[in-house]
Design a protein around this motif. Structure first.
Motif, PDB file in Angstrom:
ATOM      1  N   GLU A  36       0.837  -1.212   0.000  1.00 57.40           N
ATOM      2  CA  GLU A  36       0.000   0.000   0.000  1.00 57.40           C
ATOM      3  C   GLU A  36       0.869   1.257   0.000  1.00 57.40           C
ATOM      4  O   GLU A  36       0.579   2.221  -0.709  1.00 57.40           O
ATOM      5  N   ALA A  37       1.933   1.250   0.774  1.00 62.21           N
ATOM      6  CA  ALA A  37       2.838   2.405   0.837  1.00 62.21           C
ATOM      7  C   ALA A  37       3.514   2.635  -0.516  1.00 62.21           C
ATOM      8  O   ALA A  37       3.619   3.779  -0.973  1.00 62.21           O
ATOM      9  N   VAL A  38       3.953   1.555  -1.183  1.00 62.65           N
ATOM     10  CA  VAL A  38       4.556   1.679  -2.511  1.00 62.65           C
ATOM     11  C   VAL A  38       3.530   2.242  -3.488  1.00 62.65           C
ATOM     12  O   VAL A  38       3.838   3.133  -4.281  1.00 62.65           O
ATOM     13  N   ASN A  39       2.309   1.741  -3.410  1.00 63.90           N
ATOM     14  CA  ASN A  39       1.255   2.226  -4.305  1.00 63.90           C
ATOM     15  C   ASN A  39       0.983   3.712  -4.102  1.00 63.90           C
ATOM     16  O   ASN A  39       0.848   4.459  -5.076  1.00 63.90           O
ATOM     17  N   THR A  40       0.939   4.162  -2.866  1.00 59.83           N
ATOM     18  CA  THR A  40       0.691   5.572  -2.578  1.00 59.83           C
ATOM     19  C   THR A  40       1.836   6.443  -3.109  1.00 59.83           C
ATOM     20  O   THR A  40       1.610   7.434  -3.799  1.00 59.83           O
ATOM     21  N   THR A  41       3.068   6.052  -2.805  1.00 57.42           N
ATOM     22  CA  THR A  41       4.239   6.801  -3.273  1.00 57.42           C
ATOM     23  C   THR A  41       4.334   6.759  -4.794  1.00 57.42           C
ATOM     24  O   THR A  41       4.626   7.763  -5.446  1.00 57.42           O
ATOM     25  N   GLY A  42       4.080   5.585  -5.367  1.00 50.03           N
ATOM     26  CA  GLY A  42       4.157   5.413  -6.814  1.00 50.03           C
ATOM     27  C   GLY A  42       3.120   6.230  -7.562  1.00 50.03           C
ATOM     28  O   GLY A  42       3.425   6.815  -8.613  1.00 50.03           O
ATOM     29  N   GLU A  43       1.908   6.276  -7.051  1.00 52.56           N
ATOM     30  CA  GLU A  43       0.865   7.072  -7.707  1.00 52.56           C
ATOM     31  C   GLU A  43       1.286   8.532  -7.816  1.00 52.56           C
ATOM     32  O   GLU A  43       1.102   9.162  -8.857  1.00 52.56           O
ATOM     33  N   LYS A  44       1.862   9.053  -6.759  1.00 49.13           N
ATOM     34  CA  LYS A  44       2.325  10.451  -6.781  1.00 49.13           C
ATOM     35  C   LYS A  44       3.455  10.636  -7.791  1.00 49.13           C
ATOM     36  O   LYS A  44       3.467  11.592  -8.563  1.00 49.13           O
ATOM     37  N   PHE A  45       4.429   9.728  -7.771  1.00 52.21           N
ATOM     38  CA  PHE A  45       5.577   9.866  -8.661  1.00 52.21           C
ATOM     39  C   PHE A  45       5.174   9.722 -10.123  1.00 52.21           C
ATOM     40  O   PHE A  45       5.511  10.555 -10.966  1.00 52.21           O
ATOM     41  N   PHE A  46       4.466   8.652 -10.462  1.00 46.29           N
ATOM     42  CA  PHE A  46       4.196   8.354 -11.868  1.00 46.29           C
ATOM     43  C   PHE A  46       3.144   9.270 -12.480  1.00 46.29           C
ATOM     44  O   PHE A  46       3.117   9.432 -13.701  1.00 46.29           O
ATOM     45  N   GLU A  47       2.325   9.877 -11.673  1.00 44.62           N
ATOM     46  CA  GLU A  47       1.373  10.849 -12.218  1.00 44.62           C
ATOM     47  C   GLU A  47       2.112  12.038 -12.828  1.00 44.62           C
ATOM     48  O   GLU A  47       1.674  12.606 -13.822  1.00 44.62           O
ATOM     49  N   ASP A  48       3.265  12.374 -12.265  1.00 46.64           N
ATOM     50  CA  ASP A  48       4.028  13.539 -12.715  1.00 46.64           C
ATOM     51  C   ASP A  48       5.326  13.185 -13.444  1.00 46.64           C
ATOM     52  O   ASP A  48       6.087  14.077 -13.795  1.00 46.64           O
ATOM     53  N   TRP A  49       5.603  11.921 -13.663  1.00 51.88           N
ATOM     54  CA  TRP A  49       6.861  11.508 -14.288  1.00 51.88           C
ATOM     55  C   TRP A  49       6.938  12.087 -15.695  1.00 51.88           C
ATOM     56  O   TRP A  49       5.990  12.002 -16.472  1.00 51.88           O
ATOM     57  N   ALA A  50       8.070  12.690 -16.007  1.00 48.15           N
ATOM     58  CA  ALA A  50       8.239  13.346 -17.309  1.00 48.15           C
ATOM     59  C   ALA A  50       9.674  13.206 -17.793  1.00 48.15           C
ATOM     60  O   ALA A  50      10.591  12.946 -17.017  1.00 48.15           O
ATOM     61  N   ALA A  51       9.824  13.392 -19.117  1.00 50.53           N
ATOM     62  CA  ALA A  51      11.141  13.406 -19.746  1.00 50.53           C
ATOM     63  C   ALA A  51      11.309  14.773 -20.392  1.00 50.53           C
ATOM     64  O   ALA A  51      10.609  15.099 -21.341  1.00 50.53           O
ATOM     65  N   VAL A  73      11.697   4.393  -2.103  1.00 48.73           N
ATOM     66  CA  VAL A  73      10.898   3.299  -1.554  1.00 48.73           C
ATOM     67  C   VAL A  73      11.772   2.391  -0.690  1.00 48.73           C
ATOM     68  O   VAL A  73      11.362   1.958   0.389  1.00 48.73           O
ATOM     69  N   GLU A  74      12.982   2.129  -1.128  1.00 54.03           N
ATOM     70  CA  GLU A  74      13.916   1.314  -0.338  1.00 54.03           C
ATOM     71  C   GLU A  74      14.106   1.911   1.050  1.00 54.03           C
ATOM     72  O   GLU A  74      14.027   1.205   2.056  1.00 54.03           O
ATOM     73  N   GLN A  75      14.374   3.212   1.097  1.00 55.10           N
ATOM     74  CA  GLN A  75      14.611   3.872   2.385  1.00 55.10           C
ATOM     75  C   GLN A  75      13.347   3.872   3.238  1.00 55.10           C
ATOM     76  O   GLN A  75      13.405   3.641   4.447  1.00 55.10           O
ATOM     77  N   GLN A  76      12.223   4.129   2.591  1.00 52.15           N
ATOM     78  CA  GLN A  76      10.944   4.189   3.290  1.00 52.15           C
ATOM     79  C   GLN A  76      10.622   2.846   3.952  1.00 52.15           C
ATOM     80  O   GLN A  76      10.098   2.819   5.067  1.00 52.15           O
ATOM     81  N   LEU A  77      10.945   1.738   3.282  1.00 52.23           N
ATOM     82  CA  LEU A  77      10.548   0.414   3.759  1.00 52.23           C
ATOM     83  C   LEU A  77      11.702  -0.426   4.311  1.00 52.23           C
ATOM     84  O   LEU A  77      11.490  -1.565   4.717  1.00 52.23           O
ATOM     85  N   ASN A  78      12.906   0.132   4.291  1.00 54.11           N
ATOM     86  CA  ASN A  78      14.091  -0.622   4.722  1.00 54.11           C
ATOM     87  C   ASN A  78      14.166  -1.950   3.965  1.00 54.11           C
ATOM     88  O   ASN A  78      14.182  -3.033   4.541  1.00 54.11           O
ATOM     89  N   ILE A  79      14.217  -1.829   2.653  1.00 56.60           N
ATOM     90  CA  ILE A  79      14.230  -2.969   1.745  1.00 56.60           C
ATOM     91  C   ILE A  79      15.278  -2.703   0.675  1.00 56.60           C
ATOM     92  O   ILE A  79      15.682  -1.554   0.487  1.00 56.60           O
ATOM     93  N   ASN A  80      15.718  -3.747  -0.033  1.00 56.40           N
ATOM     94  CA  ASN A  80      16.722  -3.572  -1.074  1.00 56.40           C
ATOM     95  C   ASN A  80      16.189  -4.107  -2.403  1.00 56.40           C
ATOM     96  O   ASN A  80      15.869  -5.292  -2.505  1.00 56.40           O
ATOM     97  N   PHE A  81      16.073  -3.241  -3.386  1.00 52.74           N
ATOM     98  CA  PHE A  81      15.642  -3.626  -4.732  1.00 52.74           C
ATOM     99  C   PHE A  81      16.821  -3.792  -5.688  1.00 52.74           C
ATOM    100  O   PHE A  81      16.615  -4.048  -6.868  1.00 52.74           O
ATOM    101  N   PHE A  82      18.044  -3.640  -5.188  1.00 49.66           N
ATOM    102  CA  PHE A  82      19.220  -3.681  -6.058  1.00 49.66           C
ATOM    103  C   PHE A  82      20.201  -4.800  -5.691  1.00 49.66           C
ATOM    104  O   PHE A  82      21.318  -4.820  -6.173  1.00 49.66           O
ATOM    105  N   ASP A  83      19.772  -5.735  -4.869  1.00 51.01           N
ATOM    106  CA  ASP A  83      20.625  -6.857  -4.475  1.00 51.01           C
ATOM    107  C   ASP A  83      20.589  -7.903  -5.586  1.00 51.01           C
ATOM    108  O   ASP A  83      19.592  -8.594  -5.780  1.00 51.01           O
TER     109      ASP A  83
END
Length: 161
Positions: A29-44, A87-97
């Protein structure tokens, strides 16, 4: 511009981030909340990106962008990596291992360390038909057809000869 993952075109580009542990439902749920905010505004370079993300198996964060709409740039890709690190810092998780390989046992994701892989194969715990994840797929259609595959059809095949 966030759209539902299911509505992304088959040729949408994907990046797969494997967590070093299973996420709890509150963490998803936390990833979904953070992700919704980020991807709504993601731009190049100021151009909105038609994008999406989804958590699979409570273990994998998959990010997708429709490059037929606007192409992701180096800077925008860097910002998505920044989102993953947040997200890693927020959840104390590693997505790059990259020292753990994910397999499916009894409908559940199991992580095996590279250092134990040979022994697990020798013991028969992992065999050539054990399903594993090819996190290098690059499109949504590949995600759907070639992401979960028998170990023998990946680089792990060398352990079964």
């Amino acid at each position: 511009m966030l759209i539902p993952f299911e509505n992304m075109p088959d040729d949408a580009r994907v990046w797969i981030y494997q967590a070093d542990r299973k996420l709890a439902s509150t963490e998803v749920e936390a990833v979904n909340t953070t992700g919704e905010k980020f991807f709504e505004d993601w731009a190049a370079h100021g151009a909105p990106l038609k994008s999406s993300f989804k958590i699979f198996h409570n273990q994998f964060l998959v990010i997708s962008v429709d490059e037929n709409f606007n192409k992701a740039s180096g800077c925008s890709i860097d910002s998505s990596v920044g989102f993953v690190k947040q997200v890693e810092q927020q959840l104390n998780i590693n997505f790059f291992d990259r020292t753990k390989i994910a397999f499916i046992f009894n409908e559940e994701v199991y992580l095996e360390s590279l250092s134990n892989l040979k022994a697990s194969v020798a013991e028969g715990k992992i065999d050539e038909s054990t399903l594993t994840f090819n996190n290098l797929v690059s499109s949504k259609s590949e995600l759907e057809t070639s992401w979960v595959v028998p170990a023998k059809s990946t680089w792990l095949g060398r352990y079964f000869n």
